[in-house]
Design a protein around this motif. Sequence first.
Motif, PDB file in Angstrom:
ATOM      1  N   ILE A   1      10.438  -5.002  -2.889  1.00 29.70           N
ATOM      2  CA  ILE A   1       9.368  -5.870  -3.389  1.00 29.70           C
ATOM      3  C   ILE A   1       8.113  -5.061  -3.668  1.00 29.70           C
ATOM      4  O   ILE A   1       7.498  -5.167  -4.733  1.00 29.70           O
ATOM      5  CB  ILE A   1       9.074  -7.000  -2.385  1.00 29.70           C
ATOM      6  N   ILE A   2       7.726  -4.219  -2.706  1.00 29.06           N
ATOM      7  CA  ILE A   2       6.517  -3.408  -2.863  1.00 29.06           C
ATOM      8  C   ILE A   2       6.681  -2.434  -4.022  1.00 29.06           C
ATOM      9  O   ILE A   2       5.787  -2.279  -4.858  1.00 29.06           O
ATOM     10  CB  ILE A   2       6.213  -2.629  -1.562  1.00 29.06           C
ATOM     11  N   LYS A   3       7.834  -1.783  -4.097  1.00 25.62           N
ATOM     12  CA  LYS A   3       8.073  -0.804  -5.158  1.00 25.62           C
ATOM     13  C   LYS A   3       8.059  -1.449  -6.542  1.00 25.62           C
ATOM     14  O   LYS A   3       7.578  -0.872  -7.506  1.00 25.62           O
ATOM     15  CB  LYS A   3       9.425  -0.107  -4.916  1.00 25.62           C
ATOM     16  N   THR A   4       8.570  -2.685  -6.630  1.00 24.67           N
ATOM     17  CA  THR A   4       8.674  -3.372  -7.915  1.00 24.67           C
ATOM     18  C   THR A   4       7.351  -3.976  -8.363  1.00 24.67           C
ATOM     19  O   THR A   4       6.989  -3.871  -9.540  1.00 24.67           O
ATOM     20  CB  THR A   4       9.741  -4.483  -7.832  1.00 24.67           C
ATOM     21  N   TYR A   5       6.603  -4.592  -7.431  1.00 25.61           N
ATOM     22  CA  TYR A   5       5.440  -5.380  -7.833  1.00 25.61           C
ATOM     23  C   TYR A   5       4.082  -4.780  -7.484  1.00 25.61           C
ATOM     24  O   TYR A   5       3.064  -5.251  -7.979  1.00 25.61           O
ATOM     25  CB  TYR A   5       5.519  -6.780  -7.213  1.00 25.61           C
ATOM     26  N   MET A   6       4.030  -3.765  -6.622  1.00 25.66           N
ATOM     27  CA  MET A   6       2.738  -3.311  -6.120  1.00 25.66           C
ATOM     28  C   MET A   6       2.392  -1.865  -6.456  1.00 25.66           C
ATOM     29  O   MET A   6       1.378  -1.354  -5.990  1.00 25.66           O
ATOM     30  CB  MET A   6       2.688  -3.482  -4.587  1.00 25.66           C
ATOM     31  N   ILE A   7       3.225  -1.191  -7.231  1.00 24.70           N
ATOM     32  CA  ILE A   7       2.967   0.207  -7.557  1.00 24.70           C
ATOM     33  C   ILE A   7       2.755   0.347  -9.060  1.00 24.70           C
ATOM     34  O   ILE A   7       3.542  -0.159  -9.863  1.00 24.70           O
ATOM     35  CB  ILE A   7       4.119   1.117  -7.087  1.00 24.70           C
ATOM     36  N   HIS A   8       1.689   1.032  -9.436  1.00 19.37           N
ATOM     37  CA  HIS A   8       1.368   1.239 -10.850  1.00 19.37           C
ATOM     38  C   HIS A   8       2.136   2.434 -11.401  1.00 19.37           C
ATOM     39  O   HIS A   8       2.323   3.425 -10.738  1.00 19.37           O
ATOM     40  CB  HIS A   8      -0.137   1.494 -10.997  1.00 19.37           C
ATOM     41  N   GLY A   9       2.566   2.309 -12.627  1.00 19.11           N
ATOM     42  CA  GLY A   9       3.175   3.482 -13.279  1.00 19.11           C
ATOM     43  C   GLY A   9       4.656   3.330 -13.500  1.00 19.11           C
ATOM     44  O   GLY A   9       5.191   2.246 -13.354  1.00 19.11           O
ATOM     45  N   LEU A  10       5.277   4.339 -13.912  1.00 17.41           N
ATOM     46  CA  LEU A  10       4.796   5.676 -14.221  1.00 17.41           C
ATOM     47  C   LEU A  10       4.089   5.690 -15.575  1.00 17.41           C
ATOM     48  O   LEU A  10       4.600   5.177 -16.565  1.00 17.41           O
ATOM     49  CB  LEU A  10       5.972   6.671 -14.263  1.00 17.41           C
ATOM     50  N   CYS A  11       2.906   6.333 -15.582  1.00 17.02           N
ATOM     51  CA  CYS A  11       2.143   6.412 -16.811  1.00 17.02           C
ATOM     52  C   CYS A  11       1.624   7.835 -16.959  1.00 17.02           C
ATOM     53  O   CYS A  11       2.136   8.754 -16.338  1.00 17.02           O
ATOM     54  CB  CYS A  11       1.008   5.388 -16.786  1.00 17.02           C
ATOM     55  N   GLY A  12       0.609   8.016 -17.777  1.00 18.89           N
ATOM     56  CA  GLY A  12       0.058   9.342 -17.997  1.00 18.89           C
ATOM     57  C   GLY A  12       1.005  10.196 -18.821  1.00 18.89           C
ATOM     58  O   GLY A  12       1.702   9.718 -19.706  1.00 18.89           O
ATOM     59  N   SER A  13       1.065  11.468 -18.493  1.00 19.71           N
ATOM     60  CA  SER A  13       1.922  12.387 -19.241  1.00 19.71           C
ATOM     61  C   SER A  13       3.399  12.082 -19.029  1.00 19.71           C
ATOM     62  O   SER A  13       4.240  12.452 -19.835  1.00 19.71           O
ATOM     63  CB  SER A  13       1.625  13.830 -18.819  1.00 19.71           C
ATOM     64  N   LEU A  14       3.735  11.360 -17.945  1.00 17.47           N
ATOM     65  CA  LEU A  14       5.128  11.012 -17.670  1.00 17.47           C
ATOM     66  C   LEU A  14       5.631   9.897 -18.578  1.00 17.47           C
ATOM     67  O   LEU A  14       6.821   9.805 -18.853  1.00 17.47           O
ATOM     68  CB  LEU A  14       5.280  10.586 -16.204  1.00 17.47           C
ATOM     69  N   ASN A  15       4.722   9.023 -19.032  1.00 13.04           N
ATOM     70  CA  ASN A  15       5.112   7.916 -19.897  1.00 13.04           C
ATOM     71  C   ASN A  15       3.904   7.500 -20.732  1.00 13.04           C
ATOM     72  O   ASN A  15       3.132   6.630 -20.343  1.00 13.04           O
ATOM     73  CB  ASN A  15       5.622   6.737 -19.059  1.00 13.04           C
ATOM     74  N   THR A  16       3.749   8.105 -21.891  1.00 13.47           N
ATOM     75  CA  THR A  16       2.568   7.860 -22.730  1.00 13.47           C
ATOM     76  C   THR A  16       2.608   6.500 -23.426  1.00 13.47           C
ATOM     77  O   THR A  16       1.596   6.059 -23.968  1.00 13.47           O
ATOM     78  CB  THR A  16       2.441   8.965 -23.798  1.00 13.47           C
TER      79      THR A  16
END
Length: 200
Positions: A144-159
């Motif tokens: 639940i925490i991993k799915t709904y409470m963590i931002h990303g992956l963004c930045g250079s990993l996923n533009t």
Amino acid sequence: MTKNDEQLSEMGKMVVLPSSFTGGLCYMHERTQDAMTYVRHFGRPEKWQEIVNLLVQGQKSHDRHDIIAKIFHVKVKHMMKLLTNGCIFGKTKCYMYTVEWQKSGLHHIHIFVWLKEKIRLKSIDNVISAKLPDPDLDPALYEIIKTYMIHGLCGSLNTSYPCMFDGTCTKKYPRPFLKETQTGEDGFSNIVDDLPKMVE
């Protein structure tokens, strides 16, 4: 029949409030349709047993938005009682909160609590920190925490992530991992966490 004897139901004219009127029928219907669109796209949220217990035979939770809203309201009131009367962070002077809808269609609250004795920077880490639950001890909560409470992956990993604009994350991620909480000039607190070793 005199004018004073007229039925109230026959007086005046019916007015339908538009969806721009917060809390009105059209407003709630529009928000419901928005929520259902998110559910169709992202999947169904977890069901609270309190909601399931109040459904009559043949009903699904999405048939009773009134029950969902009322139970959410009860849970908010209970949490506010814990924060204020329960003195979890100390005795409170006053508080306020606002309810918002997430893009996933779920609602959440932002809370301000004014304490009689402020939590100083040195003691913040004793009150709050950011940690992922152990996936072996509590796999359901971990997911639940991993799915709904963590931002990303963004930045250079996923533009192409939705938060990206001109090659930069509009939410200022990734943020640095710290051993001690720091409060920036913008009022944003960078909190101690152990996320990197568990997310990577």
